[in-house]
Write a protein that holds these residues in place. Sequence first.
Motif, short mmCIF file in Angstrom:
data_model
loop_
_atom_site.label_atom_id
_atom_site.label_comp_id
_atom_site.label_asym_id
_atom_site.label_seq_id
_atom_site.Cartn_x
_atom_site.Cartn_y
_atom_site.Cartn_z
N LEU A 133 0.85 -1.19 0.00
CA LEU A 133 0.00 0.00 0.00
C LEU A 133 0.88 1.24 0.00
CD1 LEU A 133 -2.55 -0.94 2.79
CD2 LEU A 133 -3.15 -0.38 0.48
N VAL A 134 0.58 2.17 -0.90
CA VAL A 134 1.27 3.46 -0.92
C VAL A 134 0.22 4.53 -1.18
CG1 VAL A 134 3.06 4.90 -1.95
CG2 VAL A 134 3.42 2.42 -1.78
N PHE A 135 -0.12 5.28 -0.16
CA PHE A 135 -1.12 6.34 -0.24
C PHE A 135 -0.47 7.68 0.09
CE2 PHE A 135 -5.21 3.74 0.88
CZ PHE A 135 -5.14 3.13 -0.35
N PHE B 202 -0.94 15.42 -5.34
CA PHE B 202 -0.67 14.04 -5.72
C PHE B 202 0.48 14.00 -6.70
CE2 PHE B 202 -1.86 10.09 -8.18
CZ PHE B 202 -1.34 9.23 -7.22
N ASP B 203 1.53 13.29 -6.36
CA ASP B 203 2.70 13.11 -7.21
C ASP B 203 2.72 11.66 -7.65
OD1 ASP B 203 5.21 12.86 -8.37
OD2 ASP B 203 6.23 14.05 -6.82
N GLU B 204 2.01 11.39 -8.74
CA GLU B 204 1.86 10.01 -9.21
C GLU B 204 3.20 9.38 -9.57
OE1 GLU B 204 -0.89 7.43 -12.30
OE2 GLU B 204 -1.27 9.57 -12.06
N GLU B 205 4.10 10.17 -10.11
CA GLU B 205 5.43 9.64 -10.47
C GLU B 205 6.15 9.16 -9.21
OE1 GLU B 205 9.60 11.28 -12.32
OE2 GLU B 205 7.73 12.09 -13.14
N PHE B 206 6.12 9.94 -8.15
CA PHE B 206 6.77 9.57 -6.89
C PHE B 206 6.13 8.31 -6.31
CE2 PHE B 206 6.53 9.72 -2.23
CZ PHE B 206 7.87 9.59 -1.92
N VAL B 207 4.79 8.30 -6.23
CA VAL B 207 4.06 7.15 -5.66
C VAL B 207 4.35 5.90 -6.48
CG1 VAL B 207 1.75 6.21 -5.25
CG2 VAL B 207 2.29 8.54 -4.53
N ASN B 208 4.28 5.99 -7.79
CA ASN B 208 4.54 4.83 -8.64
C ASN B 208 5.98 4.36 -8.54
OD1 ASN B 208 1.89 5.01 -9.43
ND2 ASN B 208 2.32 5.67 -11.52
N SER B 209 6.91 5.29 -8.41
CA SER B 209 8.31 4.92 -8.26
C SER B 209 8.52 4.16 -6.96
CB SER B 209 9.18 6.19 -8.29
OG SER B 209 10.52 5.85 -8.03
N TYR B 210 7.94 4.66 -5.88
CA TYR B 210 8.05 3.98 -4.58
C TYR B 210 7.42 2.59 -4.67
CZ TYR B 210 8.18 3.48 0.49
OH TYR B 210 8.44 3.05 1.77
N ALA B 211 6.23 2.51 -5.26
CA ALA B 211 5.54 1.23 -5.41
C ALA B 211 6.36 0.29 -6.29
CB ALA B 211 4.16 1.45 -6.01
N GLY B 212 6.94 0.82 -7.36
CA GLY B 212 7.77 0.01 -8.25
C GLY B 212 8.96 -0.60 -7.54
N GLY C 291 -2.48 5.48 -4.25
CA GLY C 291 -3.47 6.51 -4.46
C GLY C 291 -3.39 7.71 -3.57
N TRP C 292 -4.33 8.60 -3.83
CA TRP C 292 -4.51 9.88 -3.15
C TRP C 292 -5.84 9.81 -2.42
CZ3 TRP C 292 -1.71 14.15 -2.26
CH2 TRP C 292 -2.35 15.35 -1.97
N VAL C 293 -5.83 10.00 -1.12
CA VAL C 293 -7.07 10.02 -0.34
C VAL C 293 -7.05 11.27 0.54
CG1 VAL C 293 -7.65 7.57 -0.39
CG2 VAL C 293 -6.02 8.37 1.29
N GLU C 294 -7.67 12.30 0.02
CA GLU C 294 -7.68 13.62 0.67
C GLU C 294 -9.07 13.92 1.20
OE1 GLU C 294 -6.85 17.46 2.01
OE2 GLU C 294 -5.54 15.76 1.63
N LEU C 295 -9.13 14.31 2.46
CA LEU C 295 -10.41 14.70 3.06
C LEU C 295 -10.14 15.79 4.09
CD1 LEU C 295 -13.43 12.71 4.02
CD2 LEU C 295 -12.37 14.07 5.82
#
Length: 183
Positions: A75-77, A137-147, A161-165
């Motif tokens: 999980l990477v949020f 949301f920095d999708e490149e960063f999140v995907n890199s970490y997940a990768g 993902g991004w979960v903002e509330l």
Amino acid sequence: MKKTDICTIENSKIILNNEIIFQAQARNFSDFSKEAYKNFELNYPKFHKMDNLSKLAFLASELILKDADHSRTGLVFANRSSSLDTDFKYQESINSPESYFPSPAVFVYTLPNICVGEISIRHKMQTENAFFVLDEFDEEFVNSYAGQLIQSGKADKVLCGWVELYQESYKAFVYLLTDNVTI
């Protein structure tokens, strides 16, 4: 890496893989989340104890993860406000001398770690997880970490993902990231 099973939740709508699967006329997120929980018959009693941020993350994740084996899913949020929504509610509870009642119960199921923790417990995940607080949301960063989790063998796939509330403003954008090979 390949992005699959994308879930977006915002404006009282749940969209899964580009299809609206649930829509409500809820006045606020709390009502919306209860309606969605009932609609999808999720049957997870701890849901009702969670703060709204955790409910948002849980709903989006649940619709992607469903019944499959996710013991090797990481999980990477990320979000912008961390648990500020709950912090704000707690501060409101102590601001007024007439209704002063600071309750630690406000914090029973809060913080970003609870989001990933409850999802991990529900799906028996035995891998890495992380929750980052970012300006956007920095999708490149999140995907890199997940990768890195996938490439290192720590996970076979990663829920990202991004979960903002914060108050009544909310958005979840959650997806499953896999290696290019079929799992």
